[in-house]
Design an enzyme around this catalytic site. Structure first.
Site, PDB file in Angstrom:
ATOM      1  CE  LYS A   1       1.020   1.370   4.363  1.00 12.66           C
ATOM      2  NZ  LYS A   1       1.660   2.638   4.712  1.00 12.66           N
TER       3      LYS A   1
ATOM      4  CG  ASP B   1      -0.432   0.066   7.999  1.00 16.04           C
ATOM      5  OD1 ASP B   1      -1.223   0.954   8.384  1.00 16.04           O
ATOM      6  OD2 ASP B   1       0.745   0.282   7.682  1.00 16.04           O
TER       7      ASP B   1
HETATM    8  O1  C5P Z   1       0.523  -1.180  14.500  1.00 19.92           O
HETATM    9  P1  C5P Z   1       1.950  -1.289  14.086  1.00 19.92           P
HETATM   10  O2  C5P Z   1       2.661  -2.411  14.792  1.00 19.92           O
HETATM   11  O3  C5P Z   1       2.126  -1.352  12.602  1.00 19.92           O
HETATM   12  O4  C5P Z   1       2.648   0.046  14.542  1.00 19.92           O
HETATM   13  C1  C5P Z   1       4.024   0.143  14.764  1.00 19.92           C
HETATM   14  C2  C5P Z   1       4.301   1.343  15.634  1.00 19.92           C
HETATM   15  O5  C5P Z   1       4.033   2.534  14.881  1.00 19.92           O
HETATM   16  C3  C5P Z   1       3.455   1.455  16.868  1.00 19.92           C
HETATM   17  O6  C5P Z   1       4.022   0.733  17.935  1.00 19.92           O
HETATM   18  C4  C5P Z   1       3.487   2.950  17.130  1.00 19.92           C
HETATM   19  O7  C5P Z   1       4.717   3.312  17.725  1.00 19.92           O
HETATM   20  C5  C5P Z   1       3.489   3.535  15.730  1.00 19.92           C
HETATM   21  N1  C5P Z   1       2.130   3.889  15.274  1.00 19.92           N
HETATM   22  C6  C5P Z   1       1.516   4.995  15.836  1.00 19.92           C
HETATM   23  N2  C5P Z   1       0.256   5.350  15.418  1.00 19.92           N
HETATM   24  C7  C5P Z   1      -0.385   4.639  14.469  1.00 19.92           C
HETATM   25  C8  C5P Z   1       0.232   3.517  13.862  1.00 19.92           C
HETATM   26  C9  C5P Z   1       1.500   3.169  14.302  1.00 19.92           C
HETATM   27  O8  C5P Z   1       2.089   5.669  16.693  1.00 19.92           O
HETATM   28  N3  C5P Z   1      -1.615   5.009  14.088  1.00 19.92           N
END
Ligand code: C5P
Length: 337
Positions: free
Chosen positions: A15, A168
């Site tokens: 994406k 995501d």
């Molecule tokens: O959800 P995911 O593991 O992909 O996110 C990785 C990191 O990115 C999270 O631990 C956070 O630090 C940051 N993040 C965030 N806000 C979001 C998505 C991700 O702060 N909406």
């Protein structure tokens, strides 16, 4: 007992975000977003097979990763600009965690072997790890439904399991064009009439998503502790309309990524590349998600090819693709179910 050699394969797209508006983090550390996701035609493939020998090893799920033949990622591995060893093969691998979540939901783990055919650059802002998780959820669900002779968990439950794995992941299951809110996991599909032509330029080094969000925090730290919580700006309806119509010129006018500045603070050389793509004819360029892969919008398939050739002449990795495309899908001809 399941038939010998039972396996299932699924693919999931990468994406980019045509809009990514960020607000102040909430108590769970996540930043509220208003984003417009577009799924693009670069797909990760995950094959899941029952292997009773691995049932008693560790978590009962093992994973191997190979570069998908013909992919830009395979070229990056071959030229030494990407290392397969950067991908964890333990239980921190998102596809392994996805398989374990599906096992828990089906009520058992007979021992599962996963193979990831990787086409999406790692830590690039294109959601490759999330695509692995989405494809694993779909493949392992199909596999275990057959193995245990149970119904599949189905789309809604897979979306819920996906949200627990990463912000995501639900979009990689849904695919297409979609507005995302919350931490990016509250989705509304937008019907798209036409495709956009995009060129991606992966970088030699990755950026950590939390580090880019922290950089955003740093730049937006208020002078007083009492400042009200900043919410993300609402999506621009003109952008959503333009993306739905596939109107590249209008999309180029409205594209916006709040994580671009923090990513560029961490990797200042991205600025040169962004300017250069526009000089080579791109309608617009932006940092994809939290970066550092750069995405350019081209007017047509031909202008995308010209852009790719121009960037490759300068020894950059570049490839063209289109979007929106469908989300995670079983690949019937690969499986025996
Ligand atoms: O959800 P995911 O593991 O992909 O996110 C990785 C990191 O990115 C999270 O631990 C956070 O630090 C940051 N993040 C965030 N806000 C979001 C998505 C991700 O702060 N909406």
């Amino acid at each position: 007992m399941s038939p010998a050699g039972l396996r299932a394969s699924a693919s999931a797209p990468a994406k980019t975000n045509l809009a990514l508006h960020v607000g102040d983090p909430t108590q769970d550390g996540y930043h509220p977003l208003e984003t417009l996701f577009i799924a693009v035609d670069v797909r990760e493939t995950v094959t899941a097979a029952i292997n009773t020998h691995v049932a008693r090893r560790g978590s009962g799920v093992v994973v191997t990763v190979s570069p998908a033949p013909g992919s830009e990622y395979a070229e990056m591995v071959q030229s030494g600009t990407a290392r397969l060893s950067d991908i964890p093969l333990d239980d921190s691998n998102l596809a392994v965690r996805a398989a374990l979540a599906v096992c828990a939901a089906h009520g058992g783990n007979p021992g599962i072997e996963l193979r990831i055919d990787k086409a999406v650059p790692v830590a690039g802002g294109m959601g490759g790890g999330s695509a692995d998780a989405a494809a694993a959820l779909v493949a392992v669900d199909a596999l275990l439904a057959t193995h245990f002779d149970q119904p599949r968990l189905g789309h809604d439950l897979l979306m819920e399991l996906g949200a627990d794995l990463g912000a995501d992941v639900p979009f990689m299951i849904l695919g297409g064009l979609a507005e995302g809110r919350g931490k990016g996991d509250v989705l509304r599909s937008v019907e798209a009439a036409n495709q956009l032509h995009l060129v991606f330029v992966p970088q030699d080094q990755g950026l950590s998503t939390p580090a880019v969000f922290r950089q955003w925090d740093h730049a937006h730290r208020g002078s007083t502790a009492q400042k009200p919580q900043r919410t993300p700006d609402p999506l621009n309806p003109a952008l959503v309309r333009a993306a739905a119509l596939g109107d590249a010129a209008d999309v180029a006018t409205w594209v916006r990524n709040d994580l671009q500045s923090p990513a560029m603070e961490l990797l200042p050389e991205l600025a040169t590349l962004l300017n250069h793509g526009v000089e080579l004819g791109a309608l617009a360029g932006w940092v994809s998600g939290s970066g550092p892969t750069v995405c350019f919008l081209a007017e047509s398939a031909d202008s995308a090819d010209i852009l790719v050739n121009g960037l490759r002449r300068e020894h950059r990795h570049a490839f063209s693709t289109t979007g929106p495309v469908e989300g995670a899908q079983l690949i019937p001809e690969w499986g025996t179910i």
